[in-house]
Design an enzyme around this catalytic site. Structure first.
Site, PDB file in Angstrom:
ATOM      1  N   HIS A   8       0.827  -1.209   0.000  1.00  0.00           N
ATOM      2  CA  HIS A   8       0.000   0.000   0.000  1.00  0.00           C
ATOM      3  C   HIS A   8       0.866   1.265   0.000  1.00  0.00           C
ATOM      4  O   HIS A   8       0.677   2.162  -0.827  1.00  0.00           O
ATOM      5  CB  HIS A   8      -0.919  -0.017   1.234  1.00  0.00           C
ATOM      6  CG  HIS A   8      -1.792   1.180   1.377  1.00  0.00           C
ATOM      7  ND1 HIS A   8      -3.151   1.137   1.150  1.00  0.00           N
ATOM      8  CD2 HIS A   8      -1.518   2.473   1.740  1.00  0.00           C
ATOM      9  CE1 HIS A   8      -3.671   2.328   1.356  1.00  0.00           C
ATOM     10  NE2 HIS A   8      -2.694   3.160   1.727  1.00  0.00           N
ATOM     11  N   GLU A   9       1.808   1.328   0.920  1.00  0.00           N
ATOM     12  CA  GLU A   9       2.642   2.527   1.019  1.00  0.00           C
ATOM     13  C   GLU A   9       3.619   2.622  -0.155  1.00  0.00           C
ATOM     14  O   GLU A   9       3.914   3.719  -0.635  1.00  0.00           O
ATOM     15  CB  GLU A   9       3.398   2.523   2.351  1.00  0.00           C
ATOM     16  CG  GLU A   9       2.495   2.543   3.579  1.00  0.00           C
ATOM     17  CD  GLU A   9       1.517   3.709   3.578  1.00  0.00           C
ATOM     18  OE1 GLU A   9       1.847   4.788   3.041  1.00  0.00           O
ATOM     19  OE2 GLU A   9       0.404   3.537   4.112  1.00  0.00           O
ATOM     20  N   HIS A  13       1.847   4.278  -3.020  1.00  0.00           N
ATOM     21  CA  HIS A  13       1.840   5.743  -2.890  1.00  0.00           C
ATOM     22  C   HIS A  13       3.173   6.330  -3.354  1.00  0.00           C
ATOM     23  O   HIS A  13       3.216   7.262  -4.166  1.00  0.00           O
ATOM     24  CB  HIS A  13       1.622   6.141  -1.423  1.00  0.00           C
ATOM     25  CG  HIS A  13       0.222   6.009  -0.931  1.00  0.00           C
ATOM     26  ND1 HIS A  13      -0.871   6.456  -1.628  1.00  0.00           N
ATOM     27  CD2 HIS A  13      -0.259   5.494   0.233  1.00  0.00           C
ATOM     28  CE1 HIS A  13      -1.963   6.228  -0.917  1.00  0.00           C
ATOM     29  NE2 HIS A  13      -1.613   5.635   0.210  1.00  0.00           N
TER      30      HIS A  13
END
Length: 223
Positions: free
Chosen positions: A26-27, A30
């Protein structure tokens, strides 16, 4: 549950593994999308990486284990480095939840492959149970992370998307909202009657998403 834990002790090792994988991707999503769109801030902080240690937030992980929700370290993004700050900002913010949605789809696809081709046949019952439990948690947790992060309350991704979507004249109103939003959200999470009529029904939308995925995968595999 196991004491204060949201998950029982038997599933806890699998939950931790799933959380490490899911939060990390997820990170990374980003950070990677920001880097590709022209902002190297996260890159300079070493966040364009699949190393879990640069992404995990200790308190956020503990909260997920205790309360069923949590977070990782926010990825630093300088929208001033984007050619189209608001549009690219939305893309970068959405990349995190979308990565969880993709992980959920891949997990369900792998589970379907196991069923179609009998890849688990011949394994011991313990091994089969462990694999199925891992896949079930991977699916459920990533669907939950996808929906949870889209809630428009700071500091979740949904709120950042709203910030980039609304007219700049509403910025002051949003800042006033921030003062109360986090408190309200914590009340909703920890006061069970409030959670049962707000957050829980929303997160159950994940069942519909899983059913839609299953329909698509069944069609692809001809099952």
């Amino acid at each position: 549950m196991g004491g204060l834990l949201f998950y029982d002790w038997n599933t806890l090792p699998f939950v931790i593994l799933v959380l490490v994988l899911s939060f990390t991707i997820h990170e990374w999503a980003h950070a990677y999308s920001a880097y590709k769109l022209g902002d190297d801030t996260a890159y300079k902080f070493g966040r364009v990486s699949l190393n879990p240690m640069v992404h995990l937030d200790l308190f956020g992980t503990i909260m997920l284990l205790i309360a069923g929700f949590g977070w990782a370290k926010p990825v630093p993004v300088n929208r001033g480095n984007f050619k189209r700050p608001r549009l690219f900002g939305i893309i970068v913010t959405a990349a995190g939840p979308i990565s969880n949605l993709i992980l959920a789809f891949i997990t369900l696809f792998i589970f379907a492959l196991f069923q179609k081709y009998g890849w688990l046949d011949g394994m011991s019952k313990g091994s089969v149970d462990a694999i199925i439990l891992f896949l079930q948690l991977m699916l459920k947790i990533n669907i939950t992370l996808f929906l949870f992060n889209l809630i428009p309350i700071p500091p979740l991704d949904g709120y950042r998307i709203i910030q980039d979507l609304v007219n700049l004249r509403y910025t002051e109103a949003l800042q006033k909202f921030e003062q109360w939003a986090s408190v309200i959200f914590l009340l909703v999470v920890f006061i069970r009657p409030l959670r049962q009529v707000t957050l829980d029904p929303y997160l159950r939308l994940g069942d519909s998403i899983i059913n839609q995925f299953a329909t698509v995968i069944t069609s692809i595999l001809g099952m």
